[in-house]
Structure formats: C-alpha cells, structure tokens
Design a protein around this motif. Structure first.
Motif, short mmCIF file in Angstrom:
data_model
loop_
_atom_site.label_atom_id
_atom_site.label_comp_id
_atom_site.label_asym_id
_atom_site.label_seq_id
_atom_site.Cartn_x
_atom_site.Cartn_y
_atom_site.Cartn_z
N ASN A 90 32.07 42.50 35.33
CA ASN A 90 33.16 41.75 35.55
C ASN A 90 34.44 41.62 35.10
O ASN A 90 34.48 40.27 34.16
CB ASN A 90 31.94 41.45 33.48
CG ASN A 90 30.61 41.67 33.88
OD1 ASN A 90 30.26 40.74 34.78
ND2 ASN A 90 30.70 42.75 32.91
N ILE A 91 34.88 41.94 35.42
CA ILE A 91 36.58 41.68 35.55
C ILE A 91 37.09 41.00 36.92
O ILE A 91 36.59 41.89 38.38
CB ILE A 91 37.39 42.94 35.62
CG1 ILE A 91 36.88 43.96 34.51
CG2 ILE A 91 38.66 42.65 36.05
CD1 ILE A 91 37.87 45.37 34.17
N VAL A 92 37.22 39.97 37.16
CA VAL A 92 37.35 39.20 38.52
C VAL A 92 38.81 38.62 38.15
O VAL A 92 39.27 37.93 37.61
CB VAL A 92 36.61 38.22 38.32
CG1 VAL A 92 36.70 36.80 39.75
CG2 VAL A 92 35.08 38.63 38.26
N TRP A 93 39.73 39.41 39.77
CA TRP A 93 40.73 39.03 39.44
C TRP A 93 40.93 37.87 41.06
O TRP A 93 42.42 36.82 40.71
CB TRP A 93 41.69 40.09 40.89
CG TRP A 93 42.04 41.78 39.82
CD1 TRP A 93 41.17 42.70 40.15
CD2 TRP A 93 42.17 41.73 38.49
NE1 TRP A 93 41.42 43.72 39.22
CE2 TRP A 93 42.68 42.70 38.47
CE3 TRP A 93 43.31 40.76 37.14
CZ2 TRP A 93 42.61 43.35 37.14
CZ3 TRP A 93 43.64 41.10 36.70
CH2 TRP A 93 43.62 42.62 36.29
N SER A 94 40.14 37.05 41.35
CA SER A 94 40.73 36.18 42.40
C SER A 94 38.60 35.12 42.66
O SER A 94 38.11 36.47 42.22
CB SER A 94 41.33 36.94 43.80
OG SER A 94 39.96 37.83 44.27
N ILE A 95 39.46 34.09 42.87
CA ILE A 95 38.14 33.10 43.52
C ILE A 95 38.82 32.40 44.22
O ILE A 95 39.62 31.82 44.34
CB ILE A 95 37.59 32.58 42.28
CG1 ILE A 95 37.58 33.16 40.92
CG2 ILE A 95 36.80 31.85 42.54
CD1 ILE A 95 37.76 32.39 39.50
N MET A 96 38.00 31.71 45.62
CA MET A 96 38.07 31.00 46.57
C MET A 96 37.10 30.40 47.17
O MET A 96 36.06 31.54 46.86
CB MET A 96 38.45 31.78 47.38
CG MET A 96 39.05 30.93 48.93
SD MET A 96 38.95 31.50 50.39
CE MET A 96 37.06 31.75 50.75
N GLU A 97 36.82 29.54 47.07
CA GLU A 97 35.14 28.49 48.35
C GLU A 97 35.90 27.90 49.11
O GLU A 97 36.76 28.79 49.99
CB GLU A 97 34.72 27.56 47.75
CG GLU A 97 34.13 26.75 47.67
CD GLU A 97 33.17 25.33 47.34
OE1 GLU A 97 32.92 24.77 47.25
OE2 GLU A 97 35.09 24.88 46.78
N ASP A 98 34.69 29.02 50.39
CA ASP A 98 35.11 28.95 51.57
C ASP A 98 34.70 27.61 52.60
O ASP A 98 34.32 26.51 51.46
CB ASP A 98 34.34 30.04 52.82
CG ASP A 98 32.49 30.04 52.35
OD1 ASP A 98 32.14 29.20 51.93
OD2 ASP A 98 32.25 30.94 52.57
N LYS A 99 34.56 27.36 53.69
CA LYS A 99 33.74 25.91 54.31
C LYS A 99 33.20 26.26 53.75
O LYS A 99 32.64 24.14 54.41
CB LYS A 99 35.06 25.98 55.56
CG LYS A 99 34.39 27.00 56.28
CD LYS A 99 34.66 26.84 58.00
CE LYS A 99 33.58 27.59 59.15
NZ LYS A 99 34.17 27.41 60.19
N ASN A 100 31.79 26.72 54.28
CA ASN A 100 30.55 26.37 53.99
C ASN A 100 30.08 26.58 52.46
O ASN A 100 28.80 25.87 51.89
CB ASN A 100 29.95 28.01 54.38
CG ASN A 100 29.85 28.05 55.62
OD1 ASN A 100 29.79 27.12 56.23
ND2 ASN A 100 30.06 28.74 56.08
#
Length: 205
Positions: free
Chosen positions: A38-48
């Motif tokens: 529940n501790i989230v440092w980073s977020i990214m969406e990939d090409k898919n």
C-alpha cells in the motif's frame, strides 16, 4: 502521480495504495485488490497499456486493467523497494531500486546493474531515455550515470554537476538534459558541459 493513455490520473500514496481519478470520482486499489504493497513510490504505463507500480518493500505490481501480477526478489528483482520506472524504446522496462542498482526487464527475465558494472550508485531515484537512446540514471550521492547499452559514464560535481543527489531528470526539445538535485539546485547538460542554476540565479530553493 501519473496520467495514463486514457487520461486517467493515478496517485501513489504512503499507505493507502493507489487511487485512479477519471475526472469524476476516485477508484482505490490496495492489497485487498491484489496490489503488492500500500506504499507506492512510482507509477508508469507500458506500451501495452499495463500499469506498473513500484512499492516500498514488496517489489512491483503490474495491473492489466483487471488484475494485478506481482514481481519481487522471488521472480528475480534485485530489491523490493522500487523508486522509479521507465520503458525504453525497445520495450525494456527499467526499475531503479533503493540499494541494489537498476533492473532491466525484457518481459521474461530481470538483469541487474550495480556499481560492479559501473553504475554510479546503487540507490537510483530517477531514470530517463534521451533522444539518442542513452539511458540516464539519477542516483543518491553518486551523481548521474549514462548508459549507452554497453558501458556507464558517470558525472558528479567533479564534472560540474550541481549536486550528487539527483532526484529528477527531463530532456527539453533542444536535447538538453536537466537534473534536479537535493540541495544543489538544477543542472542543464548540453552534451558537453553543465550550467547550474541556484538561488543565486533566482531559483526558489
């Protein structure tokens, strides 16, 4: 925070998981829905279209829109604290960790790069791929590392960088790289030399 391809905003929290905002309401995701931590440092969406979440101590979560798949040291990740995520033009995912360098994930296997391979520091806080295809890593107390696919080249205050604790990196439309440091101001790198901006030039802090 992160804006995905659908225009939804995602927010990582310090204990409450992640929240998705669709412009009208929030949808929350926690360990109860399968998120690794529940501790989230980073977020990214990939090409898919998969969303990746780097957590504080439980590795990675991949969300495909329906369910979470989690990756940790059990699957080959070098460290379960993931501070930053980046996808390169070849489709590899890069994960910066808190103490074990960076991991490259090709969809099947993790490859770990540390100071042993030439990385400036094993604590990595930011990653970017530049227009030439080099990958830059901002580190804690080690400055920045440029990886050309074969070797690392490191830059610190000795080469003119404003500070060795590099928290964020961006490339502008003129291909200059900008490095935000913790305490030293910002540095612009034009491929040859650094120009630094601090409170003396009017920077706020």
């Amino acid at each position: 925070s992160y804006k995905d391809k659908n225009g939804y905003l995602w927010f990582g929290t310090n204990g409450g998981g992640v929240s998705k905002y669709d412009g009208r309401s929030f949808t929350n995701y926690t360990t109860a829905q399968g998120l690794a931590n529940n501790i989230v440092w980073s977020i990214m969406e990939d090409k898919n279209g998969n969303l990746w979440f780097g957590t504080d101590g439980s590795g990675l979560s991949k969300y495909d829109g329906k369910r979470f798949t989690n990756y940790s040291t059990v699957q080959g990740l070098s460290n379960n604290v993931v501070r930053c995520i980046m996808e390169d033009r070849k489709g590899n995912l890069w994960f910066g960790t808190e103490g074990s360098g960076v991991n490259k994930y090709d969809g099947k296997d993790f490859t770990n790069y540390t100071t042993t391979q030439g990385l400036a520091s094993n604590i990595v806080r930011s990653i970017i791929e530049d227009s030439a295809g080099n990958i830059w890593f901002g580190t804690y107390q080690g400055g920045v590392s440029k990886y050309d696919g074969n070797t690392f080249t490191n830059y610190t205050t000795d080469q003119g960088l404003a500070g060795n604790d590099v928290r964020c990196i961006i490339e502008d439309k003129k291909d200059n790289l900008w490095f935000g440091t913790n305490g030293g101001g910002i540095s612009k790198y034009d491929g040859k030399s650094f120009t630094n901006y601090t409170t003396a030039q009017g920077f706020a802090n």
